[in-house]
Design a protein around this motif. Structure first.
Motif, PDB file in Angstrom:
ATOM      1  N   ILE A   1      -6.808  -4.835 -10.196  1.00  8.10           N
ATOM      2  CA  ILE A   1      -6.316  -4.496  -8.864  1.00  8.10           C
ATOM      3  C   ILE A   1      -4.814  -4.734  -8.708  1.00  8.10           C
ATOM      4  CG2 ILE A   1      -7.111  -6.754  -7.980  1.00  8.10           C
ATOM      5  CD1 ILE A   1      -7.491  -5.383  -5.236  1.00  8.10           C
ATOM      6  N   THR A   2      -4.316  -5.924  -9.094  1.00  4.40           N
ATOM      7  CA  THR A   2      -2.948  -6.306  -8.747  1.00  4.40           C
ATOM      8  C   THR A   2      -1.900  -5.522  -9.521  1.00  4.40           C
ATOM      9  OG1 THR A   2      -3.795  -8.548  -8.391  1.00  4.40           O
ATOM     10  CG2 THR A   2      -1.410  -8.275  -8.444  1.00  4.40           C
ATOM     11  N   GLN A   3      -2.142  -5.291 -10.800  1.00  3.69           N
ATOM     12  CA  GLN A   3      -1.153  -4.626 -11.654  1.00  3.69           C
ATOM     13  C   GLN A   3      -1.589  -3.234 -12.079  1.00  3.69           C
ATOM     14  OE1 GLN A   3      -1.341  -8.522 -13.806  1.00  3.69           O
ATOM     15  NE2 GLN A   3       0.765  -8.009 -14.382  1.00  3.69           N
ATOM     16  N   GLY A   4      -2.650  -2.747 -11.424  1.00  2.00           N
ATOM     17  CA  GLY A   4      -3.174  -1.444 -11.796  1.00  2.00           C
ATOM     18  C   GLY A   4      -3.391  -0.523 -10.621  1.00  2.00           C
ATOM     19  N   TRP A   5      -4.626  -0.431 -10.153  1.00  2.00           N
ATOM     20  CA  TRP A   5      -4.951   0.625  -9.191  1.00  2.00           C
ATOM     21  C   TRP A   5      -4.390   0.390  -7.789  1.00  2.00           C
ATOM     22  CZ3 TRP A   5      -7.902  -0.673  -4.955  1.00  2.00           C
ATOM     23  CH2 TRP A   5      -8.738  -1.788  -5.039  1.00  2.00           C
ATOM     24  N   PHE A   6      -4.248  -0.848  -7.341  1.00  2.77           N
ATOM     25  CA  PHE A   6      -3.729  -1.066  -5.988  1.00  2.77           C
ATOM     26  C   PHE A   6      -2.268  -0.608  -5.863  1.00  2.77           C
ATOM     27  CE2 PHE A   6      -2.079  -3.447  -2.364  1.00  2.77           C
ATOM     28  CZ  PHE A   6      -3.070  -3.215  -1.410  1.00  2.77           C
TER      29      PHE A   6
ATOM     30  N   MET B   1       1.197  -8.657  -3.665  1.00  2.00           N
ATOM     31  CA  MET B   1       1.390 -10.077  -3.951  1.00  2.00           C
ATOM     32  C   MET B   1       0.061 -10.808  -3.883  1.00  2.00           C
ATOM     33  SD  MET B   1       3.259 -11.308  -0.438  1.00  2.00           S
ATOM     34  CE  MET B   1       2.365 -11.303   1.132  1.00  2.00           C
ATOM     35  N   VAL B   2      -0.094 -11.748  -4.793  1.00  3.81           N
ATOM     36  CA  VAL B   2      -1.274 -12.611  -4.832  1.00  3.81           C
ATOM     37  C   VAL B   2      -0.874 -13.971  -4.282  1.00  3.81           C
ATOM     38  CG1 VAL B   2      -2.955 -13.735  -6.332  1.00  3.81           C
ATOM     39  CG2 VAL B   2      -2.239 -11.388  -6.809  1.00  3.81           C
ATOM     40  N   THR B   3      -1.711 -14.525  -3.435  1.00  6.20           N
ATOM     41  CA  THR B   3      -1.377 -15.777  -2.782  1.00  6.20           C
ATOM     42  C   THR B   3      -2.544 -16.755  -2.852  1.00  6.20           C
ATOM     43  OG1 THR B   3      -0.069 -14.519  -1.178  1.00  6.20           O
ATOM     44  CG2 THR B   3      -0.542 -16.798  -0.631  1.00  6.20           C
TER      45      THR B   3
ATOM     46  N   THR C   1      -0.340  -8.074   1.029  1.00  3.21           N
ATOM     47  CA  THR C   1      -1.504  -8.631   0.355  1.00  3.21           C
ATOM     48  C   THR C   1      -2.368  -7.483  -0.158  1.00  3.21           C
ATOM     49  OG1 THR C   1      -2.801  -8.726   2.399  1.00  3.21           O
ATOM     50  CG2 THR C   1      -1.471 -10.658   1.847  1.00  3.21           C
ATOM     51  N   LEU C   2      -3.403  -7.812  -0.886  1.00  5.06           N
ATOM     52  CA  LEU C   2      -4.244  -6.797  -1.518  1.00  5.06           C
ATOM     53  C   LEU C   2      -5.358  -6.353  -0.574  1.00  5.06           C
ATOM     54  CD1 LEU C   2      -4.469  -8.458  -5.057  1.00  5.06           C
ATOM     55  CD2 LEU C   2      -2.820  -6.752  -4.243  1.00  5.06           C
TER      56      LEU C   2
ATOM     57  N   SER D   1     -14.457 -10.583   3.203  1.00  6.92           N
ATOM     58  CA  SER D   1     -15.402 -10.069   2.201  1.00  6.92           C
ATOM     59  C   SER D   1     -14.687  -9.443   1.014  1.00  6.92           C
ATOM     60  CB  SER D   1     -16.350  -9.045   2.854  1.00  6.92           C
ATOM     61  OG  SER D   1     -15.622  -7.942   3.383  1.00  6.92           O
ATOM     62  N   TRP D   2     -13.436  -9.829   0.799  1.00  8.61           N
ATOM     63  CA  TRP D   2     -12.620  -9.203  -0.245  1.00  8.61           C
ATOM     64  C   TRP D   2     -13.272  -9.266  -1.615  1.00  8.61           C
ATOM     65  CZ3 TRP D   2      -9.634 -11.057  -4.517  1.00  8.61           C
ATOM     66  CH2 TRP D   2      -8.675 -10.160  -5.003  1.00  8.61           C
TER      67      TRP D   2
END
Length: 438
Positions: free
Chosen positions: A210-215, A316-318, A391-392, A397-398
């Protein structure tokens, strides 16, 4: 002689009271005293308070220097640290929550914190923030754990944003101009095509996560995973589908690497460092691995490319700190005093120097930019999140909705299903999860 003695005694008392008065404020981002009626005795000085702090990952994740600094500034707060490896802590704290024995303060992934807020486990910090903090002292990521209705269930432990990394040697060998902070999504795609040599060098190192790809891809295409309320799936949005299709087309077209190619290189970062890939969407924490494992690699970063709508989005991941809602009132105030210290320039500079995450305090951010280790363009991260940190699409329910989406994303990336058909399937499954969690 007797009068002199009385005068000296009076002076000692006056100086003592003055000292107590001067020690009630906390150095940091707040503009109010760290003490409250709940943590002060009738004589005006602070009374002893017990505070249990949970540290998943122990001092490998949270610098001991910060804990020690807080203790030194708040000697009346008796700190008990509960630390353990991350996985063990997560299992243990779930049991503690069920038994109402959880720490007064701890941190976990931001999405987990939002879930705790919905369940009534995490305290709403909005009134604390309004009372004690000056918003202008922090970047907007301070509110990473804010819900659409304005509740704030945590403050950042650290921010891990993305930027576009590139191997200078690959660009030089191909005589292609280096990326800039003004790049667009189209610039990224067209340059990736120019730099690719089938099965030898890929213009962009792909990632199905998710973070470095499709998002990032759906955001650069102008799409989103969820709507602003975080209650409606947006995988049916043509712009979201366009982002997934751009990723799939890149893999099919040979300018975005296959997952098999990445594994053959030993991973995404080795592929970037060794010149098997020209570009990569890199999280800030990855720079520690790059500098340690590949010190001779010639690389840098620029801001995430702007999307097709002209806006920039910086994923960004937090991880976020929370205050346990069932803690005693005086423990909550002590926990908030810790949070204020953690947000102070002093503690946030320690966060900045750790290399694993970025602080939210603006003054500490400026200190980070003075660091001369690679990447040199650290403003790609710091200015990037200040300008456009996102944020992502996290909600309570993420983990669940991401869990049903991810396998299908993998099939889209590998070409086993079309982007259009896969997106429609994801949309139905994600919406079902969201409806179940209303």
């Amino acid at each position: 002689m007797k009068q002199t003695s009385v005068w000296i005694s009076s002076l000692v008392v006056a100086l003592s009271l003055a000292a107590c008065s001067s020690n009630t404020g906390e150095k940091g981002g707040g503009n109010a005293s760290s003490e409250s009626p709940a943590t002060s005795n009738n004589a005006g000085g602070p009374k002893e308070v017990a505070l249990k702090i949970g540290l998943p990952g122990a001092y490998d994740v949270t610098k001991k220097e910060i804990i020690d600094g807080f203790i030194a500034k708040h000697p009346h707060i008796k700190v008990e640290v509960n630390d353990s490896p991350w996985g063990d802590f997560v299992s243990k704290v779930a049991t503690q929550i069920a038994g109402n024995t959880a720490p007064d303060l701890w941190f976990q992934e931001n999405a987990v914190i939002l879930g705790y807020g919905k369940r009534g486990v995490a305290e709403d910090l909005s009134s604390y923030i309004k009372r004690d903090l000056k918003e202008d002292d922090y970047i907007s990521a301070l509110y990473a754990a804010r819900t659409p209705d304005g509740k704030v269930y945590g403050i950042p432990h650290g921010i891990n944003p993305a930027a576009l990394a590139f191997n200078k040697k690959v660009f030089g060998n191909a005589n292609v101009p280096l990326p800039t902070d003004n790049w667009t999504f189209q610039d990224l795609i067209e340059t990736a095509k120019k730099l690719s040599k089938k099965d030898e060098v890929y213009g962009l190192i792909g990632n199905a996560g998710i973070t470095q790809g499709w998002f990032p891809f759906i955001k650069m295409a102008g799409g989103q995973a969820l709507d602003e309320t975080k209650t409606k799936s947006m995988f049916h949005d043509p712009k979201t589908i366009a982002g997934l299709k751009a990723m799939q087309d890149g893999v099919k077209g040979g300018y975005i690497s296959t997952l098999e190619f990445n594994r053959a290189q030993g991973g995404d970062l080795p592929a970037l460092a060794n010149g098997k890939g020209a570009m990569y969407i890199l999280q800030y924490s990855n720079q520690t691995t790059m500098n340690k494992s590949f010190p001779d690699a010639d690389w840098d970063v620029v801001k995430m490319p702007k999307s097709v709508d002209g806006k920039r989005y910086v994923p960004m991941v937090t991880n976020s700190w929370l205050i346990y809602s069932k803690a005693k009132p005086e423990a909550k105030e002590a926990a908030w005093a810790f949070m204020k210290y953690y947000l102070s320039e002093e503690a946030q500079t320690v966060v900045a120097n750790s290399g694993s995450s970025i602080p939210v305090n603006k003054k500490a951010l400026k200190e980070l930019e003075k660091n001369t280790s690679k990447p040199l363009n650290k403003k790609a991260f710091t200015d990037g999140i200040a300008e456009a940190g996102t944020t992502l699409d996290e909600n309570a329910s993420w983990n669940e909705w991401r869990g049903v989406a991810q396998p299908i994303i993998g099939d889209i990336y590998s070409g086993n299903v079309s982007a259009e058909a896969g997106a429609q399937e994801i949309d139905k499954k994600v919406q079902a999860v969201l409806d179940q969690n209303k």
